[in-house]
Design a protein around this motif. Structure first.
Motif, PDB file in Angstrom:
ATOM      1  N   PHE A  91       0.837  -1.207   0.000  1.00 44.69           N
ATOM      2  CA  PHE A  91       0.000   0.000   0.000  1.00 44.69           C
ATOM      3  C   PHE A  91       0.873   1.258   0.000  1.00 44.69           C
ATOM      4  N   MET A  92       1.954   1.245   0.756  1.00 45.83           N
ATOM      5  CA  MET A  92       2.855   2.396   0.783  1.00 45.83           C
ATOM      6  C   MET A  92       3.506   2.626  -0.577  1.00 45.83           C
ATOM      7  N   ILE A  93       3.906   1.550  -1.238  1.00 44.81           N
ATOM      8  CA  ILE A  93       4.498   1.677  -2.575  1.00 44.81           C
ATOM      9  C   ILE A  93       3.479   2.267  -3.537  1.00 44.81           C
ATOM     10  N   ALA A  94       2.234   1.776  -3.464  1.00 42.83           N
ATOM     11  CA  ALA A  94       1.185   2.310  -4.332  1.00 42.83           C
ATOM     12  C   ALA A  94       0.954   3.788  -4.055  1.00 42.83           C
ATOM     13  N   LEU A  95       0.970   4.183  -2.803  1.00 47.79           N
ATOM     14  CA  LEU A  95       0.772   5.587  -2.448  1.00 47.79           C
ATOM     15  C   LEU A  95       1.892   6.462  -2.999  1.00 47.79           C
ATOM     16  N   VAL A  96       3.139   5.992  -2.904  1.00 44.05           N
ATOM     17  CA  VAL A  96       4.266   6.761  -3.433  1.00 44.05           C
ATOM     18  C   VAL A  96       4.137   6.921  -4.949  1.00 44.05           C
ATOM     19  N   VAL A  97       3.767   5.847  -5.641  1.00 47.67           N
ATOM     20  CA  VAL A  97       3.601   5.926  -7.099  1.00 47.67           C
ATOM     21  C   VAL A  97       2.488   6.906  -7.452  1.00 47.67           C
ATOM     22  N   ILE A  98       1.381   6.859  -6.717  1.00 49.96           N
ATOM     23  CA  ILE A  98       0.272   7.786  -6.978  1.00 49.96           C
ATOM     24  C   ILE A  98       0.714   9.230  -6.735  1.00 49.96           C
ATOM     25  N   LEU A  99       1.453   9.464  -5.659  1.00 45.05           N
ATOM     26  CA  LEU A  99       1.907  10.822  -5.371  1.00 45.05           C
ATOM     27  C   LEU A  99       2.848  11.346  -6.460  1.00 45.05           C
ATOM     28  N   TYR A 100       3.768  10.502  -6.905  1.00 45.70           N
ATOM     29  CA  TYR A 100       4.665  10.952  -7.974  1.00 45.70           C
ATOM     30  C   TYR A 100       3.923  11.149  -9.292  1.00 45.70           C
ATOM     31  N   SER A 101       2.953  10.308  -9.582  1.00 41.72           N
ATOM     32  CA  SER A 101       2.216  10.459 -10.842  1.00 41.72           C
ATOM     33  C   SER A 101       1.243  11.632 -10.800  1.00 41.72           C
ATOM     34  N   SER A 102       0.905  12.114  -9.614  1.00 35.01           N
ATOM     35  CA  SER A 102       0.009  13.277  -9.538  1.00 35.01           C
ATOM     36  C   SER A 102       0.662  14.509 -10.167  1.00 35.01           C
ATOM     37  N   PHE A 103       1.992  14.562 -10.168  1.00 31.24           N
ATOM     38  CA  PHE A 103       2.691  15.656 -10.841  1.00 31.24           C
ATOM     39  C   PHE A 103       2.273  15.721 -12.310  1.00 31.24           C
ATOM     40  N   PHE A 104       2.218  14.557 -12.958  1.00 29.52           N
ATOM     41  CA  PHE A 104       1.852  14.535 -14.373  1.00 29.52           C
ATOM     42  C   PHE A 104       0.399  14.932 -14.575  1.00 29.52           C
ATOM     43  N   PHE A 105      -0.468  14.606 -13.627  1.00 29.39           N
ATOM     44  CA  PHE A 105      -1.861  15.028 -13.740  1.00 29.39           C
ATOM     45  C   PHE A 105      -1.960  16.550 -13.676  1.00 29.39           C
ATOM     46  N   PHE A 106      -1.243  17.146 -12.730  1.00 23.57           N
ATOM     47  CA  PHE A 106      -1.306  18.600 -12.609  1.00 23.57           C
ATOM     48  C   PHE A 106      -0.656  19.293 -13.808  1.00 23.57           C
ATOM     49  N   PHE A 107       0.380  18.703 -14.337  1.00 22.82           N
ATOM     50  CA  PHE A 107       0.983  19.252 -15.547  1.00 22.82           C
ATOM     51  C   PHE A 107      -0.012  19.181 -16.711  1.00 22.82           C
ATOM     52  N   PHE A 108      -0.713  18.038 -16.823  1.00 25.77           N
ATOM     53  CA  PHE A 108      -1.752  17.886 -17.837  1.00 25.77           C
ATOM     54  C   PHE A 108      -2.839  18.938 -17.656  1.00 25.77           C
ATOM     55  N   LEU A 109      -3.265  19.150 -16.420  1.00 24.14           N
ATOM     56  CA  LEU A 109      -4.315  20.135 -16.154  1.00 24.14           C
ATOM     57  C   LEU A 109      -3.857  21.542 -16.551  1.00 24.14           C
ATOM     58  N   GLY A 110      -2.596  21.863 -16.254  1.00 27.36           N
ATOM     59  CA  GLY A 110      -2.063  23.158 -16.648  1.00 27.36           C
ATOM     60  C   GLY A 110      -2.027  23.319 -18.159  1.00 27.36           C
ATOM     61  N   GLU A 111      -1.604  22.297 -18.859  1.00 26.09           N
ATOM     62  CA  GLU A 111      -1.577  22.360 -20.331  1.00 26.09           C
ATOM     63  C   GLU A 111      -2.984  22.468 -20.908  1.00 26.09           C
ATOM     64  N   LEU A 112      -3.942  21.774 -20.273  1.00 27.00           N
ATOM     65  CA  LEU A 112      -5.328  21.844 -20.745  1.00 27.00           C
ATOM     66  C   LEU A 112      -5.876  23.256 -20.578  1.00 27.00           C
ATOM     67  N   LEU A 113      -5.623  23.849 -19.428  1.00 28.37           N
ATOM     68  CA  LEU A 113      -6.097  25.220 -19.195  1.00 28.37           C
ATOM     69  C   LEU A 113      -5.387  26.227 -20.101  1.00 28.37           C
ATOM     70  N   SER A 114      -4.163  25.915 -20.532  1.00 31.62           N
ATOM     71  CA  SER A 114      -3.430  26.855 -21.390  1.00 31.62           C
ATOM     72  C   SER A 114      -4.051  26.969 -22.773  1.00 31.62           C
ATOM     73  N   ASN A 115      -5.001  26.090 -23.099  1.00 30.55           N
ATOM     74  CA  ASN A 115      -5.723  26.223 -24.369  1.00 30.55           C
ATOM     75  C   ASN A 115      -6.638  27.441 -24.342  1.00 30.55           C
ATOM     76  N   TRP A 116      -7.117  27.838 -23.162  1.00 33.71           N
ATOM     77  CA  TRP A 116      -8.045  28.961 -23.044  1.00 33.71           C
ATOM     78  C   TRP A 116      -7.413  30.184 -22.381  1.00 33.71           C
ATOM     79  N   LEU A 117      -6.347  29.969 -21.632  1.00 39.02           N
ATOM     80  CA  LEU A 117      -5.691  31.053 -20.887  1.00 39.02           C
ATOM     81  C   LEU A 117      -4.220  31.119 -21.302  1.00 39.02           C
ATOM     82  N   PRO A 118      -3.566  32.227 -20.952  1.00 37.85           N
ATOM     83  CA  PRO A 118      -2.119  32.230 -21.169  1.00 37.85           C
ATOM     84  C   PRO A 118      -1.471  31.116 -20.333  1.00 37.85           C
ATOM     85  N   ARG A 119      -0.368  30.574 -20.808  1.00 34.94           N
ATOM     86  CA  ARG A 119       0.267  29.423 -20.164  1.00 34.94           C
ATOM     87  C   ARG A 119       0.629  29.721 -18.710  1.00 34.94           C
ATOM     88  N   TRP A 120       1.172  30.893 -18.428  1.00 35.03           N
ATOM     89  CA  TRP A 120       1.566  31.227 -17.058  1.00 35.03           C
ATOM     90  C   TRP A 120       0.350  31.282 -16.142  1.00 35.03           C
TER      91      TRP A 120
END
Length: 178
Positions: A91-120
């Motif tokens: 369970f701890m290993i799964a939690l660590v993997v989920i936490l590290y992969s959440s970075f990619f989710f937030f990066f994806f969300l930022g790129e998605l929002l940059s379609n309508w807003l300036p990237r910054w």
């Protein structure tokens, strides 16, 4: 207890051959817990055992049985604790993997929002959402930790025990003089 084994087409019994087959190989010795010494049993039978010796022997048998049961329970619990620790590790290993992969989710969300807003601005919004989520989790953790109470019954019991040991004849509710 009868233990039989096929070896060279012949059936052997553990009672007949405690060391194994005729050539010394084969069946291992069967481990057991002796309930009493054979000499003690023979002497008790020969002397027409009294009630006291029978009670003593029964107490010895009961003590051995209880120790064997406690050892069995300890062994079984040790196996279950190891299973639980292994499961917790996964369970701890799964939690660590989920936490590290959440970075990619937030990066994806930022790129998605940059379609309508300036990237910054898109990445700034995602950063603020992450901060709000972290603050919310911190607040929930603070509320849980704030509810932790001291083990009052244990503290009271320990104080009572200490007082009883210091003054063995004193009444429980009586004030203790220093």
């Amino acid at each position: 207890m009868l233990i039989e084994s096929w070896h060279d087409g012949a059936v052997t019994r553990a009672q007949d051959n405690a060391g194994g087959d005729r050539d010394g190989a084969g069946l291992p010795r069967v481990p057991s817990i002796p309930l009493s010494d054979e000499k003690t049993v023979a002497a008790a039978e020969a002397a027409d055992a009294s009630i006291g010796s029978l009670v003593k022997e029964a107490t010895t048998h009961l003590s051995t049985l209880v120790r064997a049961e406690v050892e069995l329970a300890r062994t079984e619990m040790a196996k279950e604790v190891k299973k639980g620790l292994t499961g917790g590790l996964f369970f701890m290993i799964a939690l660590v993997v989920i936490l590290y992969s959440s970075f990619f989710f937030f990066f994806f969300l930022g790129e998605l929002l940059s379609n309508w807003l300036p990237r910054w601005a898109a990445f700034g919004i995602v950063f603020l959402l992450m901060l709000l989520f972290a603050a919310f989790c911190g607040f929930l953790g603070y509320r849980k930790v704030k509810k932790i109470q001291a083990p009052e019954r244990t503290i009271s019991s320990m104080k009572d025990t200490a007082a009883a040991l210091r003054h063995p004849g004193a009444e429980h509710d009586a004030p203790v003089a220093p």
